[in-house]
Design a protein around this motif. Structure first.
Motif, short mmCIF file in Angstrom:
data_model
loop_
_atom_site.label_atom_id
_atom_site.label_comp_id
_atom_site.label_asym_id
_atom_site.label_seq_id
_atom_site.Cartn_x
_atom_site.Cartn_y
_atom_site.Cartn_z
N GLU A 1 21.94 18.02 28.50
CA GLU A 1 20.93 18.55 29.40
C GLU A 1 19.88 19.33 28.60
OE1 GLU A 1 22.80 20.83 32.42
OE2 GLU A 1 23.84 19.12 33.32
N GLY A 2 18.61 19.09 28.92
CA GLY A 2 17.51 19.74 28.23
C GLY A 2 17.03 18.98 27.01
N GLU A 3 17.69 17.89 26.66
CA GLU A 3 17.29 17.10 25.48
C GLU A 3 16.19 16.12 25.85
OE1 GLU A 3 19.40 14.01 22.29
OE2 GLU A 3 20.61 15.26 23.62
N ARG A 4 15.25 15.94 24.93
CA ARG A 4 14.18 14.97 25.14
C ARG A 4 14.60 13.61 24.57
NH1 ARG A 4 9.65 16.46 27.33
NH2 ARG A 4 9.21 18.69 27.55
N VAL A 5 14.27 12.55 25.28
CA VAL A 5 14.65 11.21 24.89
C VAL A 5 13.43 10.31 24.88
CG1 VAL A 5 17.00 11.47 25.79
CG2 VAL A 5 15.21 10.57 27.27
N LYS A 6 13.53 9.20 24.18
CA LYS A 6 12.47 8.21 24.12
C LYS A 6 12.79 7.05 25.05
CE LYS A 6 11.37 9.26 19.28
NZ LYS A 6 11.26 8.71 17.89
N ARG B 1 25.11 -3.84 31.24
CA ARG B 1 25.32 -3.14 32.50
C ARG B 1 26.18 -1.90 32.33
NH1 ARG B 1 24.89 -6.36 37.33
NH2 ARG B 1 26.78 -5.38 38.15
N THR B 2 26.93 -1.84 31.26
CA THR B 2 27.80 -0.68 31.02
C THR B 2 27.11 0.38 30.16
OG1 THR B 2 28.79 -1.68 29.04
CG2 THR B 2 29.84 -2.15 31.16
N THR B 3 25.89 0.11 29.72
CA THR B 3 25.14 1.08 28.91
C THR B 3 23.90 1.51 29.68
OG1 THR B 3 25.91 0.03 26.88
CG2 THR B 3 24.04 1.53 26.70
N LEU B 4 23.72 2.81 29.82
CA LEU B 4 22.59 3.37 30.55
C LEU B 4 21.50 3.75 29.56
CD1 LEU B 4 21.84 4.06 33.49
CD2 LEU B 4 22.67 6.38 33.06
N HIS B 5 20.30 3.18 29.73
CA HIS B 5 19.17 3.45 28.84
C HIS B 5 18.08 4.21 29.59
CE1 HIS B 5 21.15 0.06 26.78
NE2 HIS B 5 20.63 0.57 25.66
N ALA B 6 17.28 4.96 28.85
CA ALA B 6 16.16 5.70 29.43
C ALA B 6 15.03 4.73 29.76
CB ALA B 6 15.68 6.78 28.48
N PRO B 7 14.60 4.64 31.01
CA PRO B 7 13.50 3.73 31.36
C PRO B 7 12.15 4.22 30.87
CG PRO B 7 14.18 4.99 33.28
CD PRO B 7 15.15 5.33 32.19
N PHE B 8 12.05 5.52 30.56
CA PHE B 8 10.80 6.10 30.05
C PHE B 8 11.15 7.36 29.26
CE2 PHE B 8 11.50 7.36 34.47
CZ PHE B 8 11.62 8.74 34.35
N ALA B 9 10.18 7.82 28.49
CA ALA B 9 10.38 9.04 27.71
C ALA B 9 10.34 10.25 28.64
CB ALA B 9 9.32 9.17 26.63
N GLY B 10 11.19 11.23 28.37
CA GLY B 10 11.22 12.42 29.22
C GLY B 10 12.27 13.39 28.76
#
Length: 387
Positions: free
Chosen positions: A80-85, A184-193
């Motif tokens: 939580e609070g981490e920025r991702v690409k 389907r078993t891996t959740l990826h970031a759809p956008f940076a945030g």
């Protein structure tokens, strides 16, 4: 002579008593009431519309993510609070069975490719044999039936080559199917945030949200690079609002500051929160990104500017009585009634079309019922012209 001195002494005493009596009356007489005044001056007057309840700062993009299928969390790459690409993996579910199926499909693809290569080599050889046999049959060295048999053998070998090519494509498709299952078993970031919240720990079971049953998302992702304000406006003000109108935004978290904005969207329907409380949601963009860090969820107020007039004569709206008149400080500090012809108005200022002149001083407060027209007053020290 003694009589004259007595008269002078008596006159002096009477004069002293009269002076004392006047001083007592002067210092004990009722003082005129002290009042707060504002000076009429030129400035800007706006017609505005404000929200009926507190608005909320929202992110242009916010995704409450959950895996497509349920499973046990084996990897949790973010906090939580981490920025991702964009595209960065966030968490992974147990997928060893799918990985084994992908390996099996890969081996089947290898086998199918080898069989296809072998069949195509044999088909090419059969084609060359058929060509030689046809040449021999044309010269009479072999029978025509032998040439036809050779051509049939070549066609059969080529058909087998084509069939095994289809097997290769089927094996490739099987790999894509198993790979999709793993994805389907891996959740990826759809956008940076920024990761707002993570629900679950390694070893816990994560499930997608069933239809109609709200389930906490596995990862709440917010794109805080783009913010806007959503605020409810009274339905009676909705016809005056249009996309593109300028607006001011104020925040409870940052008192004394305002941000310029512009109306981006007006909801095409009315929201009924309570009985006789119908509002229209309005979205307002910031003209420039605020330098301060604003948190999604901050309460905010929106003031949409319907019309604006600059350098007009104006008076504080609170100085206007219900009958449209004002009390002006006249000669000898006595209040006078003036009938005002008003123009554009808002909660702060009202445009003066007639009835007042620049420099007139008007009464602001009407709390004291004794303060009225014809009463002499004392201006409160520190009264200034309206800003």
């Amino acid at each position: 002579m003694p009589k004259l001195q007595s008269l002078l002494r008596l006159a002096l005493i009477l004069l002293i008593l009269a002076a004392l009596a006047y001083a007592g009356w002067h210092f004990t007489r009722p003082q005129p009431p002290e009042v707060e005044l504002a000076t009429v001056a030129r400035g800007t007057v706006e017609s505005t519309v404000v929200n009926t309840r507190a608005g909320t700062i929202k992110a242009c993009r916010r995704a409450k993510l959950a895996p497509v299928s349920g499973g046990q969390i084996v990897k949790l790459w973010v906090k939580e609070g981490e920025r991702v690409k964009a595209g960065q993996p966030l968490l992974e579910l147990w997928n060893r069975d799918l990985a084994a199926q992908r390996e099996l499909a890969s081996r089947q693809l290898t086998t199918s490719e080898q069989r296809h290569r072998e069949a195509c080599i044999m088909a090419d050889t059969a084609r060359r044999d058929a060509e030689r046999t046809e040449q021999l049959a044309a010269k009479g060295f072999v029978s025509p039936q032998r040439g036809e048999d050779a051509r049939a053998e070549a066609r059969a070998r080529q058909a087998n080559c084509n069939a095994l090519a289809a097997d290769v494509k089927r094996a490739q498709a099987q790999i894509r199917v198993t790979q999709a299952g793993i994805e389907r078993t891996t959740l990826h970031a759809p956008f940076a945030g920024i990761v707002a919240k993570v629900t679950g720990e390694v070893g816990e079971y994560a499930t997608p949200s069933p239809p109609g049953i709200p389930t906490p998302p596995a990862v709440d992702l917010i794109d805080d690079s783009c913010l806007y304000v959503s605020a409810p406006m009274d339905e009676v003000d909705a016809p005056r609002l249009k996309p593109g109108q300028p607006a001011r935004i104020t925040l409870d978290a940052l008192p004394g500051q305002s941000f310029s904005g512009r109306v981006r969207r007006i909801a095409p329907y009315v929201t009924e929160v309570e009985k006789q409380a119908r509002t229209v949601d309005v979205e307002v963009d910031f003209n420039t990104p605020p330098k301060q860090i604003l948190l999604v969820g901050y309460s905010a107020d929106v003031e949409a500017i319907i019309e604006r007039r600059d350098n007009v004569l104006r008076v504080p709206t609170q100085a206007i009585q219900q009958n449209g008149s004002v009390l002006v400080l006249g000669a000898n500090n006595t209040l006078e009634t003036r009938t005002l012809k008003a123009g554009l108005a808002n909660w702060a200022y009202t445009e003066v079309l007639d009835g007042l002149a620049a420099g007139d001083r008007v009464l602001l407060a009407f709390d004291d019922e004794n303060v009225k027209a014809g009463v002499k007053v004392r201006p409160r020290q520190g009264n200034k012209a309206a800003p």
